[in-house]
Design a protein around this motif. Structure first.
Motif, PDB file in Angstrom:
ATOM      1  N   MET A  32      -2.925  -4.750  14.836  1.00  0.00           N
ATOM      2  CA  MET A  32      -2.023  -4.989  13.711  1.00  0.00           C
ATOM      3  C   MET A  32      -1.253  -6.297  13.861  1.00  0.00           C
ATOM      4  O   MET A  32      -1.000  -7.005  12.876  1.00  0.00           O
ATOM      5  CB  MET A  32      -1.058  -3.814  13.562  1.00  0.00           C
ATOM      6  N   TYR A  36      -1.311  -9.763  11.117  1.00  0.00           N
ATOM      7  CA  TYR A  36      -0.198 -10.520  10.531  1.00  0.00           C
ATOM      8  C   TYR A  36       0.009 -11.876  11.193  1.00  0.00           C
ATOM      9  O   TYR A  36       0.593 -12.774  10.604  1.00  0.00           O
ATOM     10  CB  TYR A  36       1.087  -9.687  10.600  1.00  0.00           C
ATOM     11  N   LYS A  38      -2.686 -13.693  12.427  1.00  0.00           N
ATOM     12  CA  LYS A  38      -3.872 -14.450  12.003  1.00  0.00           C
ATOM     13  C   LYS A  38      -4.191 -15.587  12.973  1.00  0.00           C
ATOM     14  O   LYS A  38      -4.139 -16.765  12.608  1.00  0.00           O
ATOM     15  CB  LYS A  38      -3.668 -15.005  10.588  1.00  0.00           C
ATOM     16  N   ASN A  60       5.300 -12.868   7.375  1.00  0.00           N
ATOM     17  CA  ASN A  60       4.174 -12.042   6.916  1.00  0.00           C
ATOM     18  C   ASN A  60       4.496 -10.557   7.023  1.00  0.00           C
ATOM     19  O   ASN A  60       4.154  -9.759   6.147  1.00  0.00           O
ATOM     20  CB  ASN A  60       2.924 -12.359   7.738  1.00  0.00           C
ATOM     21  N   VAL A  61       5.172 -10.184   8.105  1.00  0.00           N
ATOM     22  CA  VAL A  61       5.556  -8.786   8.293  1.00  0.00           C
ATOM     23  C   VAL A  61       6.591  -8.377   7.259  1.00  0.00           C
ATOM     24  O   VAL A  61       6.503  -7.296   6.661  1.00  0.00           O
ATOM     25  CB  VAL A  61       6.094  -8.569   9.727  1.00  0.00           C
ATOM     26  N   ASN A  63       7.082  -9.549   4.293  1.00  0.00           N
ATOM     27  CA  ASN A  63       6.537  -9.514   2.938  1.00  0.00           C
ATOM     28  C   ASN A  63       5.473  -8.439   2.754  1.00  0.00           C
ATOM     29  O   ASN A  63       4.963  -8.256   1.640  1.00  0.00           O
ATOM     30  CB  ASN A  63       5.931 -10.879   2.583  1.00  0.00           C
ATOM     31  N   SER A  64       5.115  -7.746   3.811  1.00  0.00           N
ATOM     32  CA  SER A  64       4.091  -6.711   3.718  1.00  0.00           C
ATOM     33  C   SER A  64       4.660  -5.462   3.038  1.00  0.00           C
ATOM     34  O   SER A  64       5.883  -5.291   2.930  1.00  0.00           O
ATOM     35  CB  SER A  64       3.561  -6.361   5.105  1.00  0.00           C
ATOM     36  N   LYS A  65       3.771  -4.573   2.621  1.00  0.00           N
ATOM     37  CA  LYS A  65       4.180  -3.365   1.906  1.00  0.00           C
ATOM     38  C   LYS A  65       4.218  -2.130   2.799  1.00  0.00           C
ATOM     39  O   LYS A  65       4.178  -1.002   2.309  1.00  0.00           O
ATOM     40  CB  LYS A  65       3.240  -3.128   0.725  1.00  0.00           C
ATOM     41  N   ILE A  66       4.279  -2.321   4.107  1.00  0.00           N
ATOM     42  CA  ILE A  66       4.367  -1.194   5.031  1.00  0.00           C
ATOM     43  C   ILE A  66       5.818  -0.754   5.178  1.00  0.00           C
ATOM     44  O   ILE A  66       6.743  -1.463   4.754  1.00  0.00           O
ATOM     45  CB  ILE A  66       3.761  -1.558   6.408  1.00  0.00           C
ATOM     46  N   LYS A  71       7.239  -1.954  10.334  1.00  0.00           N
ATOM     47  CA  LYS A  71       7.554  -3.382  10.490  1.00  0.00           C
ATOM     48  C   LYS A  71       8.270  -3.623  11.818  1.00  0.00           C
ATOM     49  O   LYS A  71       7.948  -4.569  12.553  1.00  0.00           O
ATOM     50  CB  LYS A  71       8.434  -3.857   9.328  1.00  0.00           C
TER      51      LYS A  71
END
Length: 310
Positions: A32, A36, A38, A60-61, A63-66, A71
């Motif tokens: 994971m 994020y 990359k 990136n973390v 703005n993620s939907k988790i 997070k």
């Protein structure tokens, strides 16, 4: 400063991390973080933990939907990797301090913390009377020591000193993936290394138990194997513990709650700081950690304290 490729670094980190966390969990965290972060194929370790890349990973973390909890788990995993890189001299202390300060955990709304279940002295006696006869010594020692289950499962006969009547906590048993286990000399904290005095009754029982066995000093104290070469399985331990709890008619608690019970009972009889420090040392805690984790101020305790003061 040596800086190997980031992919090689991840393999080393995963091997190290799997000694402390289940392999599947540590592998998932690594995967994971890669999603994020990359990373590029040509990246070195210093590239992965540069200020620009750490900031990009954090954004990136965010703005993620988790969920917020996940997070924070990712941020914590990235910090753990950076800490491992620092210990292996692959990044500087300055870079690590910037990462540690810049990647702050996200606040989350939590319900009121439920106090862990504990047993009183009388309830522990009821529990012990309900255990199987062949397991009673094991559970008596477990309740008395208040040790972490990984520390208790890792006890070998060379930890027991029959002359002094002590048990030395110096190693722990870690679960590995695919049903494997490993005995390591690394404990949770520096305070975890300790020597616990035993009451004469338990010392005598352990002496008699030892004399009835024909095993090596490096063998496990408690085992289901005839030569005690393998540890007592944690799953079997919990199953038989639950069995005794049901038989005794007690509310169900986890093995770690016995440690919590021991700490609560020790603190209830401490009358000064010296005794509180001794209790912390017995449990393998710092005094601060003992007071913050187990020193719950209850109204009845405050009433008794005020009465004693008067």
């Amino acid at each position: 400063m040596k800086s190997p490729t980031f992919s090689f670094f991840l393999k080393r980190y995963l091997k190290y991390r799997s000694y402390h966390v289940r392999y599947a969990s540590s592998k998932l965290s690594v995967v994971m973080v890669n999603v994020y972060l990359k990373p590029e194929p040509s990246w070195r370790v210093m590239d992965a933990f540069s200020l620009a890349e750490s900031h990009r990973f954090y954004q990136n973390v965010l703005n993620s939907k988790i969920s917020v909890g996940y997070k924070n788990r990712l941020v914590s995993a990235y910090k753990n990797m950076a800490s491992f890189a620092l210990r292996n001299h692959q990044i500087t202390a300055t870079v690590f301090s910037h990462i540690n300060a810049g990647l702050e955990p996200l606040p989350k709304l939590t319900a009121k913390k439920i106090e862990r279940g504990t047993y009183t002295k009388e309830e522990i006696q009821r529990f012990l009377m309900a255990t199987r006869e062949e397991d009673r010594l094991m559970f008596e020692l477990f309740c008395y020591l208040g040790a972490r289950i990984s520390e208790f499962s890792g006890l070998t006969w060379d930890c027991f000193n029959p002359e002094l009547g002590t048990i030395e906590i110096k190693q722990q048993l870690l679960d590995q993936h695919k049903g494997k286990w490993v005995l390591v000399k690394v404990l949770k904290t520096s305070e975890s290394y300790r020597v616990c005095p035993l009451p004469s009754r338990l010392t005598l029982q352990l002496k008699e138990y030892w004399s009835s066995l024909q095993v090596k000093k490096t063998s496990f104290i408690f085992s289901l194997a005839s030569n005690h070469s393998t540890p007592y399985g944690k799953t079997t331990f919990r199953m038989r513990m639950d069995e005794a709890i049901i038989r005794a008619g007690l509310p169900r608690i986890t093995p770690h709650c016995f440690r919590h019970s021991k700490a609560t009972m020790l603190l209830s009889v401490c009358r000064n700081m010296e005794e509180a420090k001794a209790a912390a040392k017995f449990l393998g805690h710092s005094l601060t950690m003992l007071m913050e984790t187990y020193g719950h101020a209850k109204e009845e305790t405050m009433v008794h304290l005020m009465e004693r003061l008067e």
